[in-house]
Design an enzyme around this catalytic site. Structure first.
Site, short mmCIF file in Angstrom:
data_model
loop_
_atom_site.label_atom_id
_atom_site.label_comp_id
_atom_site.label_asym_id
_atom_site.label_seq_id
_atom_site.Cartn_x
_atom_site.Cartn_y
_atom_site.Cartn_z
N ASP A 111 53.02 28.22 48.56
CA ASP A 111 51.97 27.68 47.70
C ASP A 111 52.50 27.47 46.29
OD1 ASP A 111 52.19 30.43 47.79
OD2 ASP A 111 50.08 30.79 48.17
N CYS B 20 49.93 35.21 40.36
CA CYS B 20 49.94 35.59 41.77
C CYS B 20 51.33 35.43 42.38
CB CYS B 20 48.92 34.77 42.56
SG CYS B 20 48.44 35.53 44.12
N HIS C 254 53.31 32.68 42.73
CA HIS C 254 53.67 31.50 43.51
C HIS C 254 54.99 30.90 43.04
CE1 HIS C 254 49.21 30.78 44.88
NE2 HIS C 254 49.67 31.98 45.18
N GLU D 40 44.83 28.92 45.49
CA GLU D 40 43.89 29.80 44.80
C GLU D 40 42.45 29.28 44.85
OE1 GLU D 40 44.61 32.67 43.83
OE2 GLU D 40 46.79 32.68 43.61
#
EC number: 3.5.1.47
Length: 385
Positions: free
Chosen positions: A74, A99, A101, A133
């Site tokens: 992602d 996060c 990515h 997300e």
């Protein structure tokens, strides 16, 4: 060219400086194409998706293909203000790769780079996916027939970094890795009135409070204690001034479950509670659900056994069997349609996922690449599986 560890870290740091929100990953996509175009192109084919314009699909043509193996990562970031004081901190205001990515993309590039230099036996399809997300980029891609023809995927793999595991640890389990999630919005419609004359009104705050209290009994009293489910309302809006009874209230929340059956059960119980309160309070309660692509991440038993067996028996891999988590991931939608496996990559961050001080250990990148390259070579030589 073969990317060195220093080059991989440089790539990751550049990606970290240019975080973009869901469906706006144009700068990220341009940089990914720039890096991929430096790889040997003999066996590569790149495809873009009109329905998902920031996505990238990259086919690596195999020598003797009997299947198409997919690898997904992602691309999007979060609306978070970074507090880490780094030379490569986010340059985009109010947006951060909180996060990890950027780690996901760098590992994917490393795997892709290896197989661009060392032609695989089977075809490999790399999916650089926008909008994990929010907006369900995986669902958009699948529903627009992205994985058809040359880019058909027979089985899918992907990772998520884990701030609580030591750098480079591979974590996985058979069954559900991540919960499925459903957004739930509730509108309570009563009747406004003067605070001094409550008998002439129908207080939406009182009704909504009763609704929240009753919904909290779904998990505690309607679900087998050995099973898992969550329902949380994190937002409650009602009223305009202290001496006016609210005629309307709005609740926003989330439902989570380790199986789709559990999610649907909770959803049904919420509707039944709303129906009962409508009758008892003489009001109107509207319940809206939006699950999108956030299905439970349910790992395929056979493919995941192969994955775990390889990782456990590889002396170069630090493997841990993990427990399921109630976090969500739209890779669950793809695994609902195409068999596959999601796994954790430990990044040992002092700050948690989605936090402003998330700071993954870059030592995990090469370990993640090595583990996945080894597994894919192993997988491609498993006949009849």
């Amino acid at each position: 060219m073969t990317l060195t560890n220093n080059e991989l870290i440089k790539i990751r740091r550049h990606l970290h400086t240019i975080p973009e929100l869901a469906l706006n990953e144009y700068q990220t996509q341009a940089y990914l194409k720039q890096v991929i175009n430096r790889f040997p192109q003999t066996n590569l084919e790149i495809k873009e998706l009109p329905e998902l314009p920031t996505a990238l699909l990259v086919l690596v043509k195999g020598k003797e293909p009997s299947r198409n193996i997919g690898y997904r990562c992602d691309m999007d970031a979060l609306p978070v203000d970074e507090v880490n004081h780094l030379s490569y901190a986010s340059k985009n205001p109010h947006v951060m790769h909180a996060c990890g990515h950027d780690i996901h993309m760098t590992v994917a590039l490393g795997i892709l780079n290896y197989f661009s230099v060392n032609q695989p036996k089977d075809n490999l399809v790399f999916f650089f996916q926008p909008a994990e997300e929010s907006q369900s980029g995986g669902k958009i891609a699948y529903d627009s027939n992205a994985f058809q023809g040359k880019f058909k995927v027979d089985e899918f793999y992907g990772l998520h970094d884990n701030s609580q595991l030591k750098a480079g640890v591979i974590g996985c389990r058979n069954g559900t890795l991540f919960a499925g999630t459903t957004e739930v919005n509730v509108t309570v419609k009563g009747k406004s009135g003067h605070a001094a004359y409550p008998h002439l009104a129908n207080d939406a705050i009182v009704i909504a409070a009763n609704f929240v209290n009753q919904v909290q009994t779904v998990v505690s009293r309607s679900i087998d204690p050995t099973k898992c489910g969550v329902i949380t309302f994190g937002k409650f809006e009602a009223g305009v001034i202290r001496n006016v009874i609210a005629g309307q209230a709005r609740l926003e929340g989330t439902i989570r479950g380790l199986t789709q059956t559990m999610i649907e059960f909770i959803r049904q119980r919420v509707l039944e509670i709303a129906d009962g309160l409508e009758k008892s309070f003489g009001c109107r309660i509207e319940v809206e659900y939006n699950q999108g692509g956030y299905f439970p991440v349910e790992n395929n038993p056979k493919l995941t056994k192969n994955f775990i067996d390889y990782m456990k028996n590889n002396s170069q891999v630090d493997f841990q069997e993990t427990t399921p988590k109630m976090t969500g991931e739209d890779f669950g939608y793809l695994l609902n349609k195409i068999p596959g496996t999601m796994f954790w990559l430990g990044v040992e961050s002092p700050g948690a996922l989605h936090s402003a001080d998330f700071l993954p250990n870059e030592g995990a990148i090469q370990k993640g690449i090595n583990a996945m390259v080894g597994f894919l070579n192993y997988r491609m030589n498993l006949e009849g599986n």
